[in-house]
Design an enzyme around this catalytic site. Structure first.
Site, PDB file in Angstrom:
ATOM      1  N   PHE A  27       0.841  -1.218   0.053  1.00 34.91           N
ATOM      2  CA  PHE A  27      -0.155  -0.064   0.002  1.00 34.91           C
ATOM      3  C   PHE A  27       0.906   1.232  -0.150  1.00 34.91           C
ATOM      4  O   PHE A  27       1.686   1.575   1.074  1.00 34.91           O
ATOM      5  CB  PHE A  27      -0.796  -0.150   1.169  1.00 34.91           C
ATOM      6  CG  PHE A  27      -1.829   1.060   1.303  1.00 34.91           C
ATOM      7  CD1 PHE A  27      -2.962   1.067   0.811  1.00 34.91           C
ATOM      8  CD2 PHE A  27      -1.591   2.224   2.043  1.00 34.91           C
ATOM      9  CE1 PHE A  27      -4.113   1.951   0.933  1.00 34.91           C
ATOM     10  CE2 PHE A  27      -2.466   3.178   2.476  1.00 34.91           C
ATOM     11  CZ  PHE A  27      -3.838   2.977   1.707  1.00 34.91           C
ATOM     12  N   ARG A  46      11.641 -15.569  39.428  1.00 33.64           N
ATOM     13  CA  ARG A  46      12.621 -14.718  39.853  1.00 33.64           C
ATOM     14  C   ARG A  46      12.859 -14.776  41.412  1.00 33.64           C
ATOM     15  O   ARG A  46      11.788 -14.243  41.960  1.00 33.64           O
ATOM     16  CB  ARG A  46      12.796 -13.626  39.414  1.00 33.64           C
ATOM     17  CG  ARG A  46      13.870 -12.336  39.615  1.00 33.64           C
ATOM     18  CD  ARG A  46      15.184 -12.636  39.013  1.00 33.64           C
ATOM     19  NE  ARG A  46      15.910 -11.758  39.087  1.00 33.64           N
ATOM     20  CZ  ARG A  46      16.940 -11.436  40.171  1.00 33.64           C
ATOM     21  NH1 ARG A  46      16.956 -12.568  41.135  1.00 33.64           N
ATOM     22  NH2 ARG A  46      18.133 -10.529  40.227  1.00 33.64           N
ATOM     23  N   GLN A  55       4.415  -6.973  46.886  1.00 33.35           N
ATOM     24  CA  GLN A  55       3.093  -6.292  46.735  1.00 33.35           C
ATOM     25  C   GLN A  55       3.471  -5.121  45.346  1.00 33.35           C
ATOM     26  O   GLN A  55       2.406  -4.994  44.760  1.00 33.35           O
ATOM     27  CB  GLN A  55       2.588  -5.374  48.112  1.00 33.35           C
ATOM     28  CG  GLN A  55       2.078  -6.367  49.015  1.00 33.35           C
ATOM     29  CD  GLN A  55       1.394  -5.657  50.048  1.00 33.35           C
ATOM     30  OE1 GLN A  55       1.837  -4.630  50.501  1.00 33.35           O
ATOM     31  NE2 GLN A  55       0.033  -5.967  50.640  1.00 33.35           N
ATOM     32  N   GLN A  69      10.751  -3.266  32.608  1.00 29.54           N
ATOM     33  CA  GLN A  69      11.334  -2.837  33.955  1.00 29.54           C
ATOM     34  C   GLN A  69      11.286  -4.041  34.932  1.00 29.54           C
ATOM     35  O   GLN A  69      12.305  -4.159  35.720  1.00 29.54           O
ATOM     36  CB  GLN A  69      10.695  -1.543  34.447  1.00 29.54           C
ATOM     37  CG  GLN A  69      11.225  -0.877  35.765  1.00 29.54           C
ATOM     38  CD  GLN A  69      12.410   0.047  35.339  1.00 29.54           C
ATOM     39  OE1 GLN A  69      12.586   0.179  34.295  1.00 29.54           O
ATOM     40  NE2 GLN A  69      13.000   0.349  36.337  1.00 29.54           N
ATOM     41  N   GLU A  92      -0.087   4.069   9.879  1.00 28.14           N
ATOM     42  CA  GLU A  92      -1.559   4.040   9.808  1.00 28.14           C
ATOM     43  C   GLU A  92      -2.262   5.149  10.700  1.00 28.14           C
ATOM     44  O   GLU A  92      -3.342   4.601  11.149  1.00 28.14           O
ATOM     45  CB  GLU A  92      -1.938   2.658   9.942  1.00 28.14           C
ATOM     46  CG  GLU A  92      -1.791   1.637   8.825  1.00 28.14           C
ATOM     47  CD  GLU A  92      -2.571   0.491   9.051  1.00 28.14           C
ATOM     48  OE1 GLU A  92      -3.524   0.413   9.198  1.00 28.14           O
ATOM     49  OE2 GLU A  92      -1.676  -0.611   8.697  1.00 28.14           O
TER      50      GLU A  92
END
Length: 396
Positions: A128, A279, A290, A352, A379
């Site tokens: 295109f 990990r 948390q 991260q 686009e």
């Protein structure tokens, strides 16, 4: 890793979509292509997707397609699932649809017969060609011209156009078998003076040798037209109706761009969850903290928010097709903007969470970090989507 399919239970989809999603989720993890050379790999993905019938969703049934008409929800499912596994596989699939979409919408029976079945089989690679060096978001500023060849004196008719100008950032540039090219046929008329044409790659006067290297390897090139002569029968759609045709084509596939971003975001979330569970640090897993749980919760919410807007846009477009083709430009813009921006955030957070491993070349989150960036531009850049949405809000 199998892509998730729980979202297929949402009411946006019907049983055919759910079956498609499950089949593709089973198929995709079994495929492997060496992507070190993006041009070779893209050709291999097109061949693979064609051989296994997935490219049939890029064209309507009467030309070898899987469904009666282009189905936005099917496109979203396909792109989301492919992007989860390989953004380059998604790219290969998407460009078959976008590159041939204008032919599906406005091609003559002869044009459709010549190109669409081959696209569905993976026998022809599509492209295109709208953007130019100084005309990206502002398509009306394009300078590529298509002029009629000298008419026959006796009849006043003509049998050819001559193209001159440059197109750039063209996906599949240099590997495509044909290009849907948009050019000015009335220089003074802005967007109302653009016409579409089908240009075969072997046409004299077309140079596709200038390849463009980008941060996430994809086959891109600059196209140069120098006295490139094409038959009058190559005109695609109405004279000076090219801008409208380009926008109609982009409308169909814009929600699928959101689907691709969604697939990448889902993969990043899955990689983050897997890494957090494995990990170990300070006597526990990363997932036990948390702060990690809160971050994963934020990522999941961003993914689901993007998914709902994406599926809504695709569903509205498909429903609109049943009632004369109602446009969903605003809804598609919301989906594209939100999915690409959210995916960027999700992938950044996933990287991260991986710490130093996140920036190691060869890690999935590292490649996703590079792959997602371009989706916020091509686009229709995020800023363009914001303008579309803002104007719609002001109009009520």
């Amino acid at each position: 890793m199998r892509s998730p399919t729980q979202h297929l239970a949402l009411p946006f989809f019907d049983e055919a979509h759910r079956a498609l999603g499950e089949r593709l989720a089973d198929w995709a993890p079994q495929q492997s292509v060496d992507e070190s050379d993006d041009r070779r790999a893209c050709k291999e993905w097109v061949a693979l997707l064609g051989t296994h019938g997935w490219l049939r969703y890029c064209v309507p049934a009467e030309h070898g397609g899987a469904l009666e008409r282009l189905d936005s929800r099917a496109l979203v499912i396909l792109r989301e699932t492919l992007a989860f596994h390989s953004p380059l596989a998604d790219f290969a699939f998407a460009m078959q649809g976008l590159g041939s979409g204008a032919i599906t919408l406005a091609g003559t029976p002869a044009q459709q017969a010549a190109y669409l079945p081959a696209v569905a089989r993976g026998a022809k690679i599509a492209a295109f060609a709208l953007s130019e060096p100084d005309a990206g978001s502002d398509a009306g500023a394009m300078k590529t011209e298509a002029t009629r060849a000298d008419p026959a004196r006796a009849t006043g008719t003509f049998d050819a156009y001559t193209l001159n100008g440059t197109k750039t950032w063209i996906s599949n540039g240099g590997i495509a078998d044909f290009y849907c090219v948009f050019a000015k046929t009335d220089v003074a008329a802005g967007t109302r003076g653009i016409t579409a044409f089908i240009v075969d790659a072997a046409t004299g006067g077309l140079d596709t040798s200038e390849h463009i290297a980008v941060m996430a390897p994809h086959p891109l090139a600059t196209l140069k037209f120098d006295q490139c002569t094409i038959p009058a029968s190559a005109q695609l759609g109405a004279l000076n109706g090219g801008f409208k045709l380009a926008m109609q084509t982009l409308d169909i596939f814009r929600a699928s761009v959101a689907g691709a971003a969604l697939g990448m975001a889902r993969r990043a979330l899955a990689e983050a969850v897997s890494h957090a569970k494995q990990r170990r640090m300070f006597g526990q897993t990363l997932a036990d903290f948390q702060l990690t749980q809160a971050r994963l919760g934020e990522m999941a919410a961003l993914v689901d928010a993007a998914a709902l807007l994406t599926y809504r846009a695709a569903w509205l477009r498909d429903e609109g097709e049943k009632h004369g083709g109602v446009r969903v430009t605003t809804e598609a813009a919301m989906a594209k903007m939100t999915a690409t921006e959210n995916a960027q955030r999700v992938i950044d957070m996933a990287l991260q969470l991986h710490g130093g491993l996140g920036v190691k070349v060869g890690m999935k989150v590292e490649s996703l970090y590079r792959d997602i960036r371009s989706l916020r531009i091509y686009e229709g850049a995020t800023e363009v989507q914001q303008l579309i949405i803002g104007k719609s809000v002001l109009q009520g």
